[in-house]
Design a protein around this motif. Sequence first.
Motif, mmCIF file in Angstrom:
data_model
loop_
_atom_site.group_PDB
_atom_site.id
_atom_site.type_symbol
_atom_site.label_atom_id
_atom_site.label_comp_id
_atom_site.label_asym_id
_atom_site.label_seq_id
_atom_site.Cartn_x
_atom_site.Cartn_y
_atom_site.Cartn_z
ATOM 1 N N ILE A 185 -5.192 8.016 -17.944
ATOM 2 C CA ILE A 185 -5.221 7.637 -16.530
ATOM 3 C C ILE A 185 -4.066 6.684 -16.242
ATOM 4 O O ILE A 185 -3.963 5.623 -16.860
ATOM 5 C CB ILE A 185 -6.551 6.964 -16.158
ATOM 6 C CG1 ILE A 185 -7.726 7.900 -16.457
ATOM 7 C CG2 ILE A 185 -6.548 6.569 -14.678
ATOM 8 C CD1 ILE A 185 -9.086 7.261 -16.251
ATOM 9 N N CYS A 186 -3.206 7.079 -15.335
ATOM 10 C CA CYS A 186 -2.096 6.224 -14.903
ATOM 11 C C CYS A 186 -2.511 5.496 -13.632
ATOM 12 O O CYS A 186 -2.923 6.138 -12.650
ATOM 13 C CB CYS A 186 -0.848 7.061 -14.633
ATOM 14 S SG CYS A 186 -0.181 7.880 -16.099
ATOM 15 N N VAL A 187 -2.406 4.177 -13.651
ATOM 16 C CA VAL A 187 -2.795 3.372 -12.497
ATOM 17 C C VAL A 187 -1.582 2.584 -12.026
ATOM 18 O O VAL A 187 -1.046 1.751 -12.763
ATOM 19 C CB VAL A 187 -3.941 2.400 -12.841
ATOM 20 C CG1 VAL A 187 -4.440 1.704 -11.575
ATOM 21 C CG2 VAL A 187 -5.085 3.131 -13.546
ATOM 22 N N ASN A 188 -1.132 2.859 -10.828
ATOM 23 C CA ASN A 188 0.040 2.199 -10.261
ATOM 24 C C ASN A 188 -0.252 1.755 -8.838
ATOM 25 O O ASN A 188 -1.290 2.100 -8.261
ATOM 26 C CB ASN A 188 1.245 3.146 -10.284
ATOM 27 C CG ASN A 188 1.690 3.478 -11.692
ATOM 28 O OD1 ASN A 188 2.237 2.634 -12.397
ATOM 29 N ND2 ASN A 188 1.454 4.711 -12.124
ATOM 30 N N ALA A 189 0.654 0.988 -8.275
ATOM 31 C CA ALA A 189 0.491 0.528 -6.894
ATOM 32 C C ALA A 189 1.786 0.686 -6.133
ATOM 33 O O ALA A 189 2.878 0.612 -6.702
ATOM 34 C CB ALA A 189 0.048 -0.934 -6.864
ATOM 35 N N ILE A 190 1.641 0.908 -4.847
ATOM 36 C CA ILE A 190 2.764 0.875 -3.918
ATOM 37 C C ILE A 190 2.566 -0.357 -3.041
ATOM 38 O O ILE A 190 1.461 -0.607 -2.546
ATOM 39 C CB ILE A 190 2.808 2.137 -3.042
ATOM 40 C CG1 ILE A 190 2.994 3.396 -3.900
ATOM 41 C CG2 ILE A 190 3.923 2.032 -2.005
ATOM 42 C CD1 ILE A 190 2.861 4.686 -3.127
ATOM 43 N N ALA A 191 3.607 -1.145 -2.887
ATOM 44 C CA ALA A 191 3.541 -2.337 -2.037
ATOM 45 C C ALA A 191 4.444 -2.134 -0.829
ATOM 46 O O ALA A 191 5.635 -2.457 -0.875
ATOM 47 C CB ALA A 191 3.953 -3.584 -2.821
ATOM 48 N N PRO A 192 3.916 -1.585 0.254
ATOM 49 C CA PRO A 192 4.741 -1.420 1.451
ATOM 50 C C PRO A 192 5.100 -2.769 2.061
ATOM 51 O O PRO A 192 4.337 -3.742 1.966
ATOM 52 C CB PRO A 192 3.835 -0.625 2.400
ATOM 53 C CG PRO A 192 2.757 -0.045 1.526
ATOM 54 C CD PRO A 192 2.569 -1.050 0.435
ATOM 55 N N GLY A 193 6.258 -2.808 2.705
ATOM 56 C CA GLY A 193 6.609 -3.952 3.527
ATOM 57 C C GLY A 193 5.978 -3.769 4.888
ATOM 58 O O GLY A 193 4.865 -3.260 5.007
ATOM 59 N N ILE A 194 6.685 -4.151 5.927
ATOM 60 C CA ILE A 194 6.159 -4.002 7.286
ATOM 61 C C ILE A 194 6.449 -2.591 7.783
ATOM 62 O O ILE A 194 7.600 -2.194 7.927
ATOM 63 C CB ILE A 194 6.785 -5.053 8.215
ATOM 64 C CG1 ILE A 194 6.447 -6.461 7.711
ATOM 65 C CG2 ILE A 194 6.294 -4.859 9.648
ATOM 66 C CD1 ILE A 194 7.163 -7.563 8.445
#
Length: 255
Positions: A185-194
């Motif tokens: 299981i690959c767990v990642n995140a995307i952190a959008p700006g505004i």
Amino acid sequence: MPTNLFDLDGQVAFVTGGSSGLGFMMARALGRNGARVAICGRNEQKLQEARQSLEKENIQCLSLVCDISNKQEVEKSVNRIIEEFGKITILVNNAGRIAEDDPLFLEERHWQKIIDTNLSGAFYCAQAVGKIMVENGGGKIINIASVAGFRGMRRPIKTTAYGVSKGGLILLTKELAVKWADKGICVNAIAPGIFKTRMTARLIETQTEIIEDLIPAKRAGEEQDLEGVIVFLASAAANYVTGQVIAVDGGQTSW
């Protein structure tokens, strides 16, 4: 391994908060690349409209009314997806709340609503889907965090509870990545700006100069700016990528 590393044919994606905004866009991007898609949200009418829009593009879609801050509703929704599609191979933890607040006067009920949805709800979904992914030999979990989770946001932006919840989500991403890496299981995140969404419309309208000062690209993000990143993290191209947080912010966190 597919010939096209970004081909999602045969995959099943569960996108929380998928009836509008960035959630809908990400569900559509995954569907356009071959995935069957399940979306959930709290507004049944919006869910129906989103499902019909996706189906017009020949994307097979299931819509579910679900408040992810309720663990039992999450488990019920996950079971319904398994009944319909037989598996879940991609989870996008997108559902969230945001509100302006002042930490000196932030009411407990407002704090709790944001933490319950943005952090606890994401964990409930990851836990329920993670059990299925373990049984099936792996999958992809993508948490939608925020640049607000990296550091305190300067005035006049007032999003203390939101930022704290997203900071917790970033650490949850890394914690689950470490615990589940050997299970495929690959767990990642995307952190959008505004980004231009319904939730940020007032901020963008009233704080144009501040936004231009914060972002080297001198603009807020558009929905399509996230399409490539979500497909990459959901695809075989990212099979050896886990525990990472990718900022999509026009350079905001680079200075």
